[in-house]
Write a protein that holds these residues in place. Structure first.
Motif, PDB file in Angstrom:
ATOM      1  N   THR A  82       0.846  -1.187   0.000  1.00  0.00           N
ATOM      2  CA  THR A  82       0.000   0.000   0.000  1.00  0.00           C
ATOM      3  C   THR A  82       0.887   1.245   0.000  1.00  0.00           C
ATOM      4  N   PHE A  83       0.253   2.388  -0.239  1.00  0.00           N
ATOM      5  CA  PHE A  83       1.010   3.637  -0.255  1.00  0.00           C
ATOM      6  C   PHE A  83       1.664   3.880   1.107  1.00  0.00           C
ATOM      7  N   ALA A  84       0.917   3.625   2.187  1.00  0.00           N
ATOM      8  CA  ALA A  84       1.453   3.832   3.532  1.00  0.00           C
ATOM      9  C   ALA A  84       2.660   2.939   3.793  1.00  0.00           C
ATOM     10  N   GLN A  85       2.601   1.691   3.306  1.00  0.00           N
ATOM     11  CA  GLN A  85       3.718   0.770   3.487  1.00  0.00           C
ATOM     12  C   GLN A  85       4.941   1.231   2.686  1.00  0.00           C
ATOM     13  N   LYS A  86       4.706   1.785   1.506  1.00  0.00           N
ATOM     14  CA  LYS A  86       5.817   2.313   0.705  1.00  0.00           C
ATOM     15  C   LYS A  86       6.465   3.506   1.386  1.00  0.00           C
ATOM     16  N   VAL A  87       5.624   4.369   1.968  1.00  0.00           N
ATOM     17  CA  VAL A  87       6.157   5.529   2.687  1.00  0.00           C
ATOM     18  C   VAL A  87       6.971   5.080   3.887  1.00  0.00           C
ATOM     19  N   ASP A  88       6.447   4.101   4.637  1.00  0.00           N
ATOM     20  CA  ASP A  88       7.173   3.582   5.800  1.00  0.00           C
ATOM     21  C   ASP A  88       8.519   2.996   5.386  1.00  0.00           C
ATOM     22  N   ALA A  89       8.510   2.239   4.298  1.00  0.00           N
ATOM     23  CA  ALA A  89       9.762   1.630   3.820  1.00  0.00           C
ATOM     24  C   ALA A  89      10.764   2.704   3.401  1.00  0.00           C
ATOM     25  N   PHE A  90      10.269   3.763   2.764  1.00  0.00           N
ATOM     26  CA  PHE A  90      11.153   4.856   2.347  1.00  0.00           C
ATOM     27  C   PHE A  90      11.747   5.575   3.547  1.00  0.00           C
ATOM     28  N   LEU A  91      10.905   5.837   4.549  1.00  0.00           N
ATOM     29  CA  LEU A  91      11.369   6.575   5.723  1.00  0.00           C
ATOM     30  C   LEU A  91      12.367   5.775   6.563  1.00  0.00           C
TER      31      LEU A  91
END
Length: 215
Positions: free
Chosen positions: A5-14
């Motif tokens: 999901t978008f939230a999971q992608k953001v978490d992985a990026f951060l």
């Protein structure tokens, strides 16, 4: 393969080391530029009044020893501490060290180019942030497993336990200051409380947002 999901992608990026360095670069650039604004226009420094006064004394009298010694010492201590406890103290490492200590050191050596215009200030701050971020990540990777985050839970627990009692005090202070700031503080605190977050942050953000519009 499960689609993220978008939230999971953001978490992985951060969670990437490179992202941490980018964030430090951005924060350091902004803080250093704030010091540039203070030197040029008398306002904009990201720090406590007492610490900024050390820099002001140097600007007025030419002796930057107090500002450089105090603030640069904070920077070194916090950079060494960050990888060990898992938390970077933004106040001590960036606001004090980058915002006061490094400018005082540069000015004491007669280096004024970073303070000639805002572009130089932003680039200088970003380079400082790049070096700090790389040093912190480097130390963290060199520390043996099991040692790196020994104090994280203690520091986080102490901060949260203390901070949650400040919410009502901030709301009362905002109401005493101005009716719009007070309303914003109440709304922000209520929203954060409903979301299960610490209401202190919501009270501060609410007061700042409505205060910016109506003051």
């Amino acid at each position: 393969m499960e689609k993220k999901t978008f939230a999971q992608k953001v978490d992985a990026f951060l969670m990437k080391d490179e992202t941490f360095i980018l964030l430090i670069m951005g924060a350091a650039a902004a803080i250093f530029a704030g010091t540039f604004m203070y030197i040029k226009f008398g306002t904009g420094a990201f720090n406590d009044i007492a610490i900024v006064q050390m820099l002001r004394d140097g600007l007025d009298g030419g002796d930057f020893a107090a500002a450089a010694g105090f603030a640069a010492g904070f920077l070194i201590a916090r950079v060494l501490e960050g990888p060990l406890v898992g938390i970077l103290d933004i106040g001590g490492s960036l606001m004090t060290g980058v915002g006061i200590g490094i400018p005082a050191l540069l000015l004491s050596m007669g280096v004024t180019m970073p303070f000639d215009n805002i572009l130089f200030a932003l680039v200088t701050g970003a380079v400082i942030g790049l070096v700090l971020g790389a040093v912190i990540i480097g130390i963290r990777k060199l520390v043996p497993d099991g040692v790196a985050v020994g104090g994280t839970s203690i520091m986080m627990g102490a901060g949260n336990a203390t901070g949650r009692y400040l919410g009502p005090m901030i709301i009362v202070a905002a109401c005493q200051y101005n009716v719009w700031a007070g309303i914003g503080s109440i709304i922000g605190g209520a929203i954060f409380y409903k979301l299960g977050k610490e209401m202190t942050g919501g009270a501060i953000l609410g007061a700042m947002i409505l205060g910016a519009f109506f003051l």
